[in-house]
Design a protein around this motif. Structure first.
Motif, mmCIF file in Angstrom:
data_model
loop_
_atom_site.group_PDB
_atom_site.id
_atom_site.type_symbol
_atom_site.label_atom_id
_atom_site.label_comp_id
_atom_site.label_asym_id
_atom_site.label_seq_id
_atom_site.Cartn_x
_atom_site.Cartn_y
_atom_site.Cartn_z
ATOM 1 N N ILE A 7 43.487 42.330 43.074
ATOM 2 C CA ILE A 7 42.968 41.506 42.162
ATOM 3 C C ILE A 7 42.592 42.464 40.973
ATOM 4 O O ILE A 7 42.299 43.447 41.248
ATOM 5 C CB ILE A 7 41.709 40.759 42.591
ATOM 6 C CG1 ILE A 7 42.015 39.654 43.624
ATOM 7 C CG2 ILE A 7 41.089 39.884 41.369
ATOM 8 C CD1 ILE A 7 42.899 38.835 43.366
ATOM 9 N N ARG A 8 42.532 41.971 39.567
ATOM 10 C CA ARG A 8 42.383 42.881 38.501
ATOM 11 C C ARG A 8 41.016 43.010 38.747
ATOM 12 O O ARG A 8 40.123 42.373 39.020
ATOM 13 C CB ARG A 8 42.789 42.205 37.151
ATOM 14 C CG ARG A 8 44.443 41.953 36.864
ATOM 15 C CD ARG A 8 44.315 41.521 35.643
ATOM 16 N NE ARG A 8 43.252 41.345 34.809
ATOM 17 C CZ ARG A 8 43.196 40.178 33.920
ATOM 18 N NH1 ARG A 8 43.995 39.407 33.762
ATOM 19 N NH2 ARG A 8 42.099 39.854 33.128
ATOM 20 N N ALA A 9 40.429 44.551 38.243
ATOM 21 C CA ALA A 9 39.412 44.982 38.314
ATOM 22 C C ALA A 9 38.429 44.210 37.368
ATOM 23 O O ALA A 9 37.208 43.710 37.925
ATOM 24 C CB ALA A 9 39.237 46.310 37.935
ATOM 25 N N ASP A 10 38.707 43.832 36.339
ATOM 26 C CA ASP A 10 37.808 43.153 35.488
ATOM 27 C C ASP A 10 37.326 41.667 36.032
ATOM 28 O O ASP A 10 36.021 41.296 35.991
ATOM 29 C CB ASP A 10 38.263 42.968 34.011
ATOM 30 C CG ASP A 10 39.518 42.309 34.041
ATOM 31 O OD1 ASP A 10 40.295 42.026 34.881
ATOM 32 O OD2 ASP A 10 39.764 41.760 32.897
ATOM 33 N N LEU A 11 38.117 41.112 36.542
ATOM 34 C CA LEU A 11 37.852 39.609 37.283
ATOM 35 C C LEU A 11 37.040 39.851 38.442
ATOM 36 O O LEU A 11 36.286 39.101 38.736
ATOM 37 C CB LEU A 11 39.328 38.940 37.659
ATOM 38 C CG LEU A 11 40.299 38.673 36.454
ATOM 39 C CD1 LEU A 11 41.318 37.970 36.794
ATOM 40 C CD2 LEU A 11 39.593 37.646 35.765
ATOM 41 N N ASN A 14 33.498 40.971 37.382
ATOM 42 C CA ASN A 14 32.696 39.801 36.835
ATOM 43 C C ASN A 14 31.993 38.997 37.918
ATOM 44 O O ASN A 14 31.085 38.441 38.022
ATOM 45 C CB ASN A 14 33.181 39.248 35.703
ATOM 46 C CG ASN A 14 33.348 39.986 34.506
ATOM 47 O OD1 ASN A 14 32.376 40.552 34.261
ATOM 48 N ND2 ASN A 14 34.342 39.579 33.699
ATOM 49 N N ARG A 15 33.134 38.389 38.793
ATOM 50 C CA ARG A 15 32.555 37.537 39.866
ATOM 51 C C ARG A 15 31.484 38.169 41.011
ATOM 52 O O ARG A 15 30.446 37.630 41.258
ATOM 53 C CB ARG A 15 33.938 37.192 40.678
ATOM 54 C CG ARG A 15 33.568 36.055 41.533
ATOM 55 C CD ARG A 15 33.562 34.665 41.212
ATOM 56 N NE ARG A 15 34.403 34.300 40.074
ATOM 57 C CZ ARG A 15 35.310 33.371 40.601
ATOM 58 N NH1 ARG A 15 35.468 33.108 41.763
ATOM 59 N NH2 ARG A 15 36.352 33.004 39.701
ATOM 60 N N LEU A 16 31.836 39.484 40.929
ATOM 61 C CA LEU A 16 30.933 39.998 42.074
ATOM 62 C C LEU A 16 29.579 40.420 41.516
ATOM 63 O O LEU A 16 28.550 40.237 42.222
ATOM 64 C CB LEU A 16 31.511 41.650 42.575
ATOM 65 C CG LEU A 16 30.859 42.454 43.318
ATOM 66 C CD1 LEU A 16 30.579 41.634 44.761
ATOM 67 C CD2 LEU A 16 31.806 43.616 43.626
ATOM 68 N N LYS A 17 29.457 40.553 40.140
ATOM 69 C CA LYS A 17 28.200 40.892 39.427
ATOM 70 C C LYS A 17 27.370 39.749 39.689
ATOM 71 O O LYS A 17 26.282 39.727 39.986
ATOM 72 C CB LYS A 17 28.609 41.177 37.861
ATOM 73 C CG LYS A 17 27.523 40.943 36.956
ATOM 74 C CD LYS A 17 27.893 40.762 35.640
ATOM 75 C CE LYS A 17 28.510 39.361 35.362
ATOM 76 N NZ LYS A 17 28.674 39.012 34.017
ATOM 77 N N ARG A 54 27.475 47.653 36.751
ATOM 78 C CA ARG A 54 27.569 48.877 37.425
ATOM 79 C C ARG A 54 27.832 48.900 38.803
ATOM 80 O O ARG A 54 28.325 49.592 39.691
ATOM 81 C CB ARG A 54 26.374 49.730 36.891
ATOM 82 C CG ARG A 54 26.646 51.526 37.385
ATOM 83 C CD ARG A 54 27.649 52.139 36.925
ATOM 84 N NE ARG A 54 28.193 52.291 35.622
ATOM 85 C CZ ARG A 54 27.721 53.150 34.867
ATOM 86 N NH1 ARG A 54 27.059 54.159 35.267
ATOM 87 N NH2 ARG A 54 28.275 53.135 33.678
ATOM 88 N N ALA A 55 26.501 48.198 39.406
ATOM 89 C CA ALA A 55 26.867 47.928 40.947
ATOM 90 C C ALA A 55 27.880 47.283 41.596
ATOM 91 O O ALA A 55 28.259 47.847 42.445
ATOM 92 C CB ALA A 55 25.223 47.188 41.296
ATOM 93 N N ALA A 133 37.833 38.247 46.205
ATOM 94 C CA ALA A 133 39.009 38.178 45.860
ATOM 95 C C ALA A 133 39.962 37.177 46.423
ATOM 96 O O ALA A 133 40.875 36.699 45.425
ATOM 97 C CB ALA A 133 39.591 39.419 46.521
ATOM 98 N N SER A 134 39.990 36.518 47.336
ATOM 99 C CA SER A 134 40.562 35.400 47.689
ATOM 100 C C SER A 134 40.266 34.352 46.928
ATOM 101 O O SER A 134 40.973 33.339 46.710
ATOM 102 C CB SER A 134 40.668 35.283 49.299
ATOM 103 O OG SER A 134 39.048 34.713 49.716
ATOM 104 N N GLU A 135 39.058 33.965 46.493
ATOM 105 C CA GLU A 135 38.633 32.708 45.608
ATOM 106 C C GLU A 135 39.375 33.192 44.215
ATOM 107 O O GLU A 135 39.879 32.142 43.940
ATOM 108 C CB GLU A 135 37.089 32.914 45.415
ATOM 109 C CG GLU A 135 36.376 32.371 46.693
ATOM 110 C CD GLU A 135 34.918 32.482 46.451
ATOM 111 O OE1 GLU A 135 34.475 32.983 45.448
ATOM 112 O OE2 GLU A 135 34.142 32.351 47.302
#
Length: 150
Positions: A7-11, A14-17, A54-55, A133-135
């Protein structure tokens, strides 16, 4: 199976944030509003949720690059310091910010110490990243290694 590497890092960040905001042990300290993220910066970050970004980025970096210590992460999050007329130089990022985030991620159970090598992503953290990532892959209709165009 889709992993966080597909998965692209920005996506992913943002979701992990947004997910990290719901975890009670991860929250910015009072001084985070006024502190810079490194000696090369001139001002503090303007985004209100920069701590969670950042986290999330640190968690993704630990997932990809294996056990890392604070010094390696400081080098990754450093930048170029403007020295006026003199040539710019590379400086490291703030160790205090990175250390506090690592401690909070460890308290949440997403990161664990790996002896003298540094910290690595725990099984709980790995499953969280792979689930997110799977979502994202399901929403974007991505297969492993391929992109489907609707």
């Amino acid at each position: 199976m889709v992993s966080a590497l597909d998965i692209r890092a920005d996506l992913l960040i943002n979701r992990l944030k947004d997910t990290l905001k719901t975890i009670e042990s991860i929250k910015p300290p009072e001084w985070a509003l006024f502190s810079k993220t490194g000696s090369g910066r001139e001002r503090p970050p303007e985004q209100e949720d920069w701590w969670y970004i950042r986290a999330a980025s640190i968690l993704r970096t630990l997932y990809i690059e294996g056990p890392l210590g604070t010094e390696r992460l400081r080098a990754k999050y450093g930048n170029r310091k403007s020295r006026g007329v003199s040539p710019s130089r590379s400086v490291k990022g703030s160790g205090h910010v990175i250390r506090k985030i690592l401690q909070q991620l460890e308290e949440a159970g997403l990161v664990e110490k790996d002896g003298r090598k540094g910290r690595k992503v725990s099984a709980k953290g790995r499953s969280l990243l792979d689930k997110i990532a799977s979502e994202i892959a399901r929403e974007m209709k991505i297969e492993v290694g391929k992109v489907k165009v609707p």
